[in-house]
Design a protein around this motif. Sequence first.
Motif, PDB file in Angstrom:
ATOM      1  N   ARG A 318      53.408  17.097  58.428  1.00  0.00           N
ATOM      2  CA  ARG A 318      54.707  17.181  59.168  1.00  0.00           C
ATOM      3  C   ARG A 318      54.384  17.507  60.578  1.00  0.00           C
ATOM      4  NH1 ARG A 318      55.057  20.476  54.368  1.00  0.00           N
ATOM      5  NH2 ARG A 318      54.591  22.290  55.568  1.00  0.00           N
ATOM      6  N   THR A 319      53.534  16.408  61.300  1.00  0.00           N
ATOM      7  CA  THR A 319      53.625  16.782  62.452  1.00  0.00           C
ATOM      8  C   THR A 319      53.726  15.401  63.368  1.00  0.00           C
ATOM      9  OG1 THR A 319      51.207  15.652  62.446  1.00  0.00           O
ATOM     10  CG2 THR A 319      51.515  18.289  62.299  1.00  0.00           C
ATOM     11  N   PHE A 320      53.527  15.385  64.716  1.00  0.00           N
ATOM     12  CA  PHE A 320      54.036  14.121  65.306  1.00  0.00           C
ATOM     13  C   PHE A 320      52.466  13.873  65.994  1.00  0.00           C
ATOM     14  CE2 PHE A 320      58.025  15.946  65.428  1.00  0.00           C
ATOM     15  CZ  PHE A 320      58.971  14.741  65.196  1.00  0.00           C
ATOM     16  N   SER A 321      52.488  12.444  66.111  1.00  0.00           N
ATOM     17  CA  SER A 321      51.197  11.916  66.718  1.00  0.00           C
ATOM     18  C   SER A 321      51.496  11.833  68.228  1.00  0.00           C
ATOM     19  CB  SER A 321      50.937  10.373  66.026  1.00  0.00           C
ATOM     20  OG  SER A 321      51.942   9.435  66.791  1.00  0.00           O
ATOM     21  N   ARG A 322      50.087  11.446  68.928  1.00  0.00           N
ATOM     22  CA  ARG A 322      50.247  11.335  70.262  1.00  0.00           C
ATOM     23  C   ARG A 322      51.390  10.333  70.723  1.00  0.00           C
ATOM     24  NH1 ARG A 322      44.540  10.519  72.807  1.00  0.00           N
ATOM     25  NH2 ARG A 322      45.506  11.446  74.653  1.00  0.00           N
ATOM     26  N   GLY A 323      51.559   9.241  70.000  1.00  0.00           N
ATOM     27  CA  GLY A 323      52.394   8.279  70.173  1.00  0.00           C
ATOM     28  C   GLY A 323      53.858   8.645  69.806  1.00  0.00           C
ATOM     29  N   GLY A 324      53.992   9.834  69.172  1.00  0.00           N
ATOM     30  CA  GLY A 324      55.509  10.275  69.038  1.00  0.00           C
ATOM     31  C   GLY A 324      56.091   9.901  67.639  1.00  0.00           C
ATOM     32  N   LEU A 325      55.041   9.177  66.648  1.00  0.00           N
ATOM     33  CA  LEU A 325      55.519   9.100  65.292  1.00  0.00           C
ATOM     34  C   LEU A 325      55.525  10.440  64.449  1.00  0.00           C
ATOM     35  CD1 LEU A 325      54.382   5.581  64.380  1.00  0.00           C
ATOM     36  CD2 LEU A 325      56.491   6.006  65.383  1.00  0.00           C
ATOM     37  N   GLN A 326      56.488  10.488  63.432  1.00  0.00           N
ATOM     38  CA  GLN A 326      56.173  11.772  62.472  1.00  0.00           C
ATOM     39  C   GLN A 326      55.193  11.394  61.487  1.00  0.00           C
ATOM     40  OE1 GLN A 326      60.974  11.856  62.066  1.00  0.00           O
ATOM     41  NE2 GLN A 326      59.946  13.342  60.903  1.00  0.00           N
ATOM     42  N   HIS A 327      54.417  12.530  60.782  1.00  0.00           N
ATOM     43  CA  HIS A 327      53.638  12.027  59.606  1.00  0.00           C
ATOM     44  C   HIS A 327      53.605  12.815  58.576  1.00  0.00           C
ATOM     45  CE1 HIS A 327      48.810  11.971  58.414  1.00  0.00           C
ATOM     46  NE2 HIS A 327      49.527  10.587  57.979  1.00  0.00           N
ATOM     47  N   MET A 328      54.073  12.449  57.813  1.00  0.00           N
ATOM     48  CA  MET A 328      54.444  13.429  56.411  1.00  0.00           C
ATOM     49  C   MET A 328      53.723  12.872  55.135  1.00  0.00           C
ATOM     50  SD  MET A 328      58.464  12.578  56.331  1.00  0.00           S
ATOM     51  CE  MET A 328      58.371  12.729  58.104  1.00  0.00           C
ATOM     52  N   GLU A 329      53.843  13.934  54.244  1.00  0.00           N
ATOM     53  CA  GLU A 329      53.263  13.630  52.831  1.00  0.00           C
ATOM     54  C   GLU A 329      54.515  13.881  52.002  1.00  0.00           C
ATOM     55  OE1 GLU A 329      49.347  15.030  50.174  1.00  0.00           O
ATOM     56  OE2 GLU A 329      50.275  16.460  51.466  1.00  0.00           O
ATOM     57  N   LEU A 330      54.754  12.731  51.419  1.00  0.00           N
ATOM     58  CA  LEU A 330      56.053  12.821  50.349  1.00  0.00           C
ATOM     59  C   LEU A 330      55.470  13.156  49.113  1.00  0.00           C
ATOM     60  CD1 LEU A 330      57.433   9.321  51.010  1.00  0.00           C
ATOM     61  CD2 LEU A 330      57.927  11.323  52.288  1.00  0.00           C
ATOM     62  N   SER A 331      54.521  13.244  48.610  1.00  0.00           N
ATOM     63  CA  SER A 331      54.021  13.795  47.467  1.00  0.00           C
ATOM     64  C   SER A 331      52.755  13.646  47.418  1.00  0.00           C
ATOM     65  CB  SER A 331      54.492  12.810  46.163  1.00  0.00           C
ATOM     66  OG  SER A 331      53.992  11.613  46.303  1.00  0.00           O
ATOM     67  N   PRO A 332      51.750  14.397  46.593  1.00  0.00           N
ATOM     68  CA  PRO A 332      50.351  14.625  46.769  1.00  0.00           C
ATOM     69  C   PRO A 332      49.737  12.871  46.973  1.00  0.00           C
ATOM     70  CG  PRO A 332      51.041  15.818  45.049  1.00  0.00           C
ATOM     71  CD  PRO A 332      52.152  15.321  45.530  1.00  0.00           C
ATOM     72  N   GLY A 333      48.801  13.047  48.087  1.00  0.00           N
ATOM     73  CA  GLY A 333      48.433  11.739  48.204  1.00  0.00           C
ATOM     74  C   GLY A 333      49.093  10.482  48.804  1.00  0.00           C
ATOM     75  N   THR A 334      50.394  10.687  48.913  1.00  0.00           N
ATOM     76  CA  THR A 334      51.343   9.701  49.620  1.00  0.00           C
ATOM     77  C   THR A 334      51.722  10.057  50.754  1.00  0.00           C
ATOM     78  OG1 THR A 334      52.102   8.902  47.179  1.00  0.00           O
ATOM     79  CG2 THR A 334      53.457   8.244  49.194  1.00  0.00           C
ATOM     80  N   TRP A 335      51.351   9.662  52.005  1.00  0.00           N
ATOM     81  CA  TRP A 335      51.618   9.811  53.399  1.00  0.00           C
ATOM     82  C   TRP A 335      52.142   8.592  54.147  1.00  0.00           C
ATOM     83  CZ3 TRP A 335      49.711  14.279  56.225  1.00  0.00           C
ATOM     84  CH2 TRP A 335      48.931  15.194  55.339  1.00  0.00           C
ATOM     85  N   VAL A 336      53.217   9.044  54.930  1.00  0.00           N
ATOM     86  CA  VAL A 336      53.985   7.905  55.594  1.00  0.00           C
ATOM     87  C   VAL A 336      54.064   8.045  57.131  1.00  0.00           C
ATOM     88  CG1 VAL A 336      55.419   7.074  53.644  1.00  0.00           C
ATOM     89  CG2 VAL A 336      56.161   9.090  55.179  1.00  0.00           C
ATOM     90  N   TRP A 337      54.065   7.203  57.939  1.00  0.00           N
ATOM     91  CA  TRP A 337      54.169   7.192  59.526  1.00  0.00           C
ATOM     92  C   TRP A 337      55.630   6.651  59.829  1.00  0.00           C
ATOM     93  CZ3 TRP A 337      51.364   9.924  62.481  1.00  0.00           C
ATOM     94  CH2 TRP A 337      49.815   9.982  62.256  1.00  0.00           C
ATOM     95  N   GLY A 338      56.486   7.437  60.582  1.00  0.00           N
ATOM     96  CA  GLY A 338      57.620   6.837  61.039  1.00  0.00           C
ATOM     97  C   GLY A 338      58.590   7.740  61.672  1.00  0.00           C
ATOM     98  N   LYS A 339      59.966   7.802  61.541  1.00  0.00           N
ATOM     99  CA  LYS A 339      60.580   8.527  62.150  1.00  0.00           C
ATOM    100  C   LYS A 339      62.315   8.603  61.466  1.00  0.00           C
ATOM    101  CE  LYS A 339      61.943  11.101  65.633  1.00  0.00           C
ATOM    102  NZ  LYS A 339      62.812  11.826  64.830  1.00  0.00           N
ATOM    103  N   THR A 340      62.738   9.749  61.679  1.00  0.00           N
ATOM    104  CA  THR A 340      64.089  10.215  60.999  1.00  0.00           C
ATOM    105  C   THR A 340      65.234   9.911  62.227  1.00  0.00           C
ATOM    106  OG1 THR A 340      63.685  12.443  61.416  1.00  0.00           O
ATOM    107  CG2 THR A 340      63.197  11.555  59.316  1.00  0.00           C
ATOM    108  N   GLY A 341      66.293   9.731  61.794  1.00  0.00           N
ATOM    109  CA  GLY A 341      67.527   9.639  62.769  1.00  0.00           C
ATOM    110  C   GLY A 341      68.774  10.316  62.247  1.00  0.00           C
ATOM    111  N   SER A 342      69.558  10.875  63.018  1.00  0.00           N
ATOM    112  CA  SER A 342      70.633  11.741  62.848  1.00  0.00           C
ATOM    113  C   SER A 342      71.829  11.543  63.769  1.00  0.00           C
ATOM    114  CB  SER A 342      70.493  13.129  62.258  1.00  0.00           C
ATOM    115  OG  SER A 342      71.713  13.596  61.948  1.00  0.00           O
ATOM    116  N   TYR A 343      73.108  11.020  63.386  1.00  0.00           N
ATOM    117  CA  TYR A 343      74.166  10.914  64.287  1.00  0.00           C
ATOM    118  C   TYR A 343      75.296  11.408  63.405  1.00  0.00           C
ATOM    119  CZ  TYR A 343      75.110   9.999  69.035  1.00  0.00           C
ATOM    120  OH  TYR A 343      75.617   9.854  70.626  1.00  0.00           O
ATOM    121  N   ASN A 344      76.291  12.187  63.937  1.00  0.00           N
ATOM    122  CA  ASN A 344      77.553  12.346  63.172  1.00  0.00           C
ATOM    123  C   ASN A 344      77.895  11.461  62.283  1.00  0.00           C
ATOM    124  OD1 ASN A 344      77.552  14.992  64.194  1.00  0.00           O
ATOM    125  ND2 ASN A 344      78.999  14.992  65.438  1.00  0.00           N
TER     126      ASN A 344
END
Length: 392
Positions: A318-344
């Motif tokens: 659950r951190t951000f890379s030097r290039g600004g992407l999110q890094h997170m573990e969805l379940s044990p051993g399953t990691w993803v890179w990307g970005k979330t977004g929210s607007y009303n």
Amino acid sequence: MTNPANSASRKARWATAIAAGVALAAIGAGTLPAAASAAELPAAPVTGIVHTREPLDRTALQASLDGLPDVAVSGALARVSGRDGRWSGAAGPTVPSADANFRIGSVTKVFTSTVTLQLVAEGRLTLDTPVQQVLPGTLPADWAPITVGQLLSHTSGMPHPVAPSAGTTPASAIADALRVAVEEGAPAPVPGSRQQYNGLNHVLLGMVIERTTGRTYAEEVQRRIARPLGLRHTYVPAADDHSIPAPYTRALWDASGTGTGELVDNSRQSPWAWAEGGMISNAPELDRFFTALMNGRLLPPAQQKLLTEPVPGFEGNRTFSRGGLQHMELSPGTWVWGKTGSYNGYTSGVFINEERSRVLVYSLNPTNRRPQKPEDGLTELDHVFKIARAAF
């Protein structure tokens, strides 16, 4: 992100926006990857993580959209692509098709980071360039230098943003945050001391892009990303353009802040969030953009490496890379890179797995209401989890 027209909704949504990258990730999956031709993506070796390749489960993906609409979400769409296969689907009365346009919120930050890294690659900036050098007078003169790299990695220490008003501009968003910080007696930031998600980082990066290039942020996104990739529906709206091109997903939104108010169509709203969250796109084009980005088509190797390079001292889930992407573990051993977004009325995400074999783009139309009993259905985040688990 919020609509400046509604004060109560503004403040509630800004609290969400401030924590978006951390809060959604902390729940396990905030948003996931985009793809269009992820089959082109090279596998990226990751040490210390055990991967299992499961076939793309189209039945589970379709089931992830079942039950819509409900109290929390009026509609959703999702798209998965890559070497493991392709699938897309849509559900709910607010989503006319799986390729409808929507407001992408903070997924905009990936475009901003990409343009910034291109300028670094061209030698027009460095990661160590102080913002104060590029934008003199924007930040207090007695602050320690805040670098471009610290803005990208959310380690700048900038004060929290404040709720926008109808006339909010990039410069006034910075000025308002500084004013409130002074009024509250907040100490000057200590850049590099902690990693904390903050939309003002990308507002400043948008301003840096404009000052460095002599062109508007919108022009640079078109010139450097949208036009070369043939993204005809991906753009930065003008500040006074509240429209969204058809076909689009509809934001049925309870702006009361009570969860019991009337649902109104909030699709037409101010794109005030600009370089941190104001863009419009659709799933096929976000897929194409994110695939091209992660495939090295938009950045040279040195800058490409930054997209998935941890910030020293802030490694982990659950951190951000030097290039600004999110890094997170969805379940044990399953990691993803990307970005979330929210607007009303819009919740979206683009993510790719570590193996570079599967990319997900999704967009939901949350109502700003929470289910009170089982028959009301899932929460907004439960829906996100459901789609993410089916995809990865």
